[in-house]
Design a protein around this motif. Sequence first.
Motif, mmCIF file in Angstrom:
data_model
loop_
_atom_site.group_PDB
_atom_site.id
_atom_site.type_symbol
_atom_site.label_atom_id
_atom_site.label_comp_id
_atom_site.label_asym_id
_atom_site.label_seq_id
_atom_site.Cartn_x
_atom_site.Cartn_y
_atom_site.Cartn_z
ATOM 1 N N ASP A 248 0.806 -1.219 0.000
ATOM 2 C CA ASP A 248 0.000 0.000 0.000
ATOM 3 C C ASP A 248 0.841 1.271 0.000
ATOM 4 O O ASP A 248 0.308 2.382 0.110
ATOM 5 N N GLY A 249 2.164 1.140 -0.155
ATOM 6 C CA GLY A 249 3.034 2.302 -0.205
ATOM 7 C C GLY A 249 3.309 2.730 -1.635
ATOM 8 O O GLY A 249 2.746 2.194 -2.590
ATOM 9 N N PRO A 250 4.211 3.708 -1.821
ATOM 10 C CA PRO A 250 4.566 4.167 -3.172
ATOM 11 C C PRO A 250 5.187 3.053 -3.997
ATOM 12 O O PRO A 250 5.973 2.249 -3.495
ATOM 13 N N ILE A 251 4.827 3.017 -5.277
ATOM 14 C CA ILE A 251 5.402 2.070 -6.228
ATOM 15 C C ILE A 251 6.087 2.858 -7.345
ATOM 16 O O ILE A 251 5.490 3.759 -7.942
ATOM 17 N N VAL A 252 7.326 2.511 -7.620
ATOM 18 C CA VAL A 252 8.107 3.118 -8.695
ATOM 19 C C VAL A 252 8.403 2.025 -9.719
ATOM 20 O O VAL A 252 8.863 0.940 -9.357
ATOM 21 N N ILE A 253 8.131 2.305 -10.985
ATOM 22 C CA ILE A 253 8.377 1.346 -12.062
ATOM 23 C C ILE A 253 9.752 1.627 -12.653
ATOM 24 O O ILE A 253 9.998 2.709 -13.188
ATOM 25 N N LYS A 254 10.636 0.643 -12.581
ATOM 26 C CA LYS A 254 12.008 0.811 -13.074
ATOM 27 C C LYS A 254 12.211 0.029 -14.364
ATOM 28 O O LYS A 254 11.849 -1.145 -14.438
ATOM 29 N N GLY A 255 12.801 0.705 -15.353
ATOM 30 C CA GLY A 255 13.059 0.058 -16.629
ATOM 31 C C GLY A 255 12.241 0.638 -17.758
ATOM 32 O O GLY A 255 11.995 -0.032 -18.766
ATOM 33 N N VAL A 256 11.866 1.911 -17.645
ATOM 34 C CA VAL A 256 11.027 2.576 -18.643
ATOM 35 C C VAL A 256 11.919 3.403 -19.573
ATOM 36 O O VAL A 256 12.706 4.232 -19.117
ATOM 37 N N LEU A 257 11.794 3.179 -20.882
ATOM 38 C CA LEU A 257 12.530 3.953 -21.890
ATOM 39 C C LEU A 257 11.609 4.603 -22.911
ATOM 40 O O LEU A 257 12.049 5.462 -23.672
ATOM 41 N N ASP A 258 10.359 4.214 -22.927
ATOM 42 C CA ASP A 258 9.416 4.654 -23.951
ATOM 43 C C ASP A 258 8.316 5.508 -23.327
ATOM 44 O O ASP A 258 7.817 5.194 -22.236
ATOM 45 N N VAL A 259 7.929 6.560 -24.019
ATOM 46 C CA VAL A 259 6.904 7.469 -23.493
ATOM 47 C C VAL A 259 5.592 6.738 -23.247
ATOM 48 O O VAL A 259 4.916 6.973 -22.231
ATOM 49 N N GLU A 260 5.209 5.847 -24.151
ATOM 50 C CA GLU A 260 3.938 5.145 -23.967
ATOM 51 C C GLU A 260 3.958 4.264 -22.718
ATOM 52 O O GLU A 260 2.941 4.144 -22.021
ATOM 53 N N ASP A 261 5.086 3.662 -22.417
ATOM 54 C CA ASP A 261 5.188 2.884 -21.182
ATOM 55 C C ASP A 261 5.109 3.804 -19.960
ATOM 56 O O ASP A 261 4.520 3.435 -18.937
ATOM 57 N N ALA A 262 5.689 4.983 -20.063
ATOM 58 C CA ALA A 262 5.593 5.941 -18.955
ATOM 59 C C ALA A 262 4.142 6.360 -18.735
ATOM 60 O O ALA A 262 3.686 6.488 -17.586
ATOM 61 N N SER A 276 15.424 3.938 -17.446
ATOM 62 C CA SER A 276 16.555 3.036 -17.275
ATOM 63 C C SER A 276 16.563 1.970 -18.347
ATOM 64 O O SER A 276 15.502 1.513 -18.788
ATOM 65 N N ASN A 277 17.762 1.586 -18.797
ATOM 66 C CA ASN A 277 17.931 0.427 -19.665
ATOM 67 C C ASN A 277 18.698 -0.671 -18.938
ATOM 68 O O ASN A 277 19.404 -1.464 -19.549
ATOM 69 N N HIS A 278 18.578 -0.687 -17.613
ATOM 70 C CA HIS A 278 19.219 -1.693 -16.766
ATOM 71 C C HIS A 278 20.738 -1.609 -16.873
ATOM 72 O O HIS A 278 21.447 -2.616 -16.846
ATOM 73 N N GLY A 279 21.221 -0.378 -17.001
ATOM 74 C CA GLY A 279 22.659 -0.189 -17.083
ATOM 75 C C GLY A 279 23.293 -0.829 -18.304
ATOM 76 O O GLY A 279 24.472 -1.194 -18.282
ATOM 77 N N VAL A 286 19.603 -0.295 -27.602
ATOM 78 C CA VAL A 286 18.564 0.699 -27.334
ATOM 79 C C VAL A 286 19.222 2.029 -26.960
ATOM 80 O O VAL A 286 20.424 2.118 -26.745
ATOM 81 N N LYS A 287 18.406 3.060 -26.876
ATOM 82 C CA LYS A 287 18.924 4.391 -26.585
ATOM 83 C C LYS A 287 19.436 4.477 -25.153
ATOM 84 O O LYS A 287 19.091 3.656 -24.285
ATOM 85 N N SER A 288 20.246 5.480 -24.910
ATOM 86 C CA SER A 288 20.744 5.734 -23.563
ATOM 87 C C SER A 288 19.630 6.259 -22.683
ATOM 88 O O SER A 288 18.634 6.817 -23.163
ATOM 89 N N SER A 289 19.811 6.102 -21.394
ATOM 90 C CA SER A 289 18.808 6.613 -20.450
ATOM 91 C C SER A 289 18.678 8.124 -20.554
ATOM 92 O O SER A 289 17.564 8.667 -20.529
ATOM 93 N N ILE A 290 19.802 8.840 -20.662
ATOM 94 C CA ILE A 290 19.738 10.305 -20.674
ATOM 95 C C ILE A 290 19.054 10.815 -21.936
ATOM 96 O O ILE A 290 18.362 11.836 -21.897
ATOM 97 N N SER A 291 19.188 10.108 -23.069
ATOM 98 C CA SER A 291 18.513 10.567 -24.283
ATOM 99 C C SER A 291 17.022 10.274 -24.243
ATOM 100 O O SER A 291 16.224 10.958 -24.902
ATOM 101 N N ALA A 292 16.604 9.273 -23.469
ATOM 102 C CA ALA A 292 15.176 8.979 -23.310
ATOM 103 C C ALA A 292 14.511 9.886 -22.290
ATOM 104 O O ALA A 292 13.288 10.082 -22.314
ATOM 105 N N LEU A 293 15.307 10.435 -21.373
ATOM 106 C CA LEU A 293 14.750 11.167 -20.236
ATOM 107 C C LEU A 293 13.910 12.389 -20.603
ATOM 108 O O LEU A 293 12.800 12.536 -20.065
#
Length: 389
Positions: A248-262, A276-279, A286-293
Amino acid sequence: MRAASVADFRELARRRLPNIFFEYIDGGSYAEVTLARNVADLEAIALRQRVMRDMTALDMSVETLGQTLAMPVGLSPVGMAGMYARRGEVQAARAAAAAGAPFCLSTVSVCSVEEVARGATAPWFQLYMLKDRGYMTELLGRAKAAGCPVLVFTVDLPVPGSRYRDIRSGFTGASGVSGALRQGLDGLAHPAWMWDVWANGRPHSLGNVEGALAQKGRRVTDFLGWVARNFDRSVTWADLDWVRRSWDGPIVIKGVLDVEDAREAVRCCAQGVVVSNHGGRQLDGVKSSISALPRIADAVGGELEVFMDGGVRSGLDVLKAAALGAKACFVGRAWAWALGAGGEAAVAQMLAILRSELAVAMILTGCTAMRDAGRALLDLDEASPARRR
């Protein structure tokens, strides 16, 4: 050698750790194209230097998910960190707590969530979905009982990427007497690690999932094969409803690179995403994390918290990511290298270096408070990855 930068901790870890563990930390998937992009694209972004401003007072703190972070940096989940230093996850969590940074504990950590909470502070808890939902319900209950404030649901590992370095080093694929002998000789060549971790850092198991493991008493590297076979690749966004019933606490989804997934994460009422692209350890190319951000931050930044990991090697990188919309950066290899180089003290030193570098970057760009960081801090010419949107 006295470490002055994150790169120095990498070299110190290379010297101290057995090759199989160093390569596991250091490597990416396939040809490591994305791993290289994560670093190169951050390096290519230029900060905009400004002068003659009163920079007497700096505020590096950020507010997120009901917590105040001393600076916008956290420690990403890193598997098996207890093999890099004695009870490594506890040591790293202590260093993070002292620095006012969140520590995210991996599902496949050596130290259990209870041990980390007792020895340091309640970590953020990272969830990999296993096929045994009954055990996952129990694990979420344990994380909640331990006081974990945030659940980080990693969704980009339905199947492990092929990591050539792990095969070459014998970390994966080696079996039988020859595999054990190779790993034993690797350990004996690093006596300081052997004494600290192998002799005095037991038990060498995966503390969070040990109760679900089918076989006991095998090498820690063998457990990864079991975990890989039990990752649930059938998981969809609808499964967040199941997670919500146990958390019931905050949930953060890790591993998102695409706007539609966000946007899907917003629709599913997540409180945050980690771009993230899992490092670079999963789908290479795939693209870098900073270019997807930037595009993701523009699309959903007003509706949930946007974090980033991948390629962060300095406090300057932290400011660049914040300017492009990240509330905070999570570092993985940086703290794993530091832990392997010198345990808790080295992780604390690494975080202090990031803080010092961030302060310099803020002063010389005229940014007095992290909450005000924006794209005006960057020199966005046509070649900048931040413009590839």
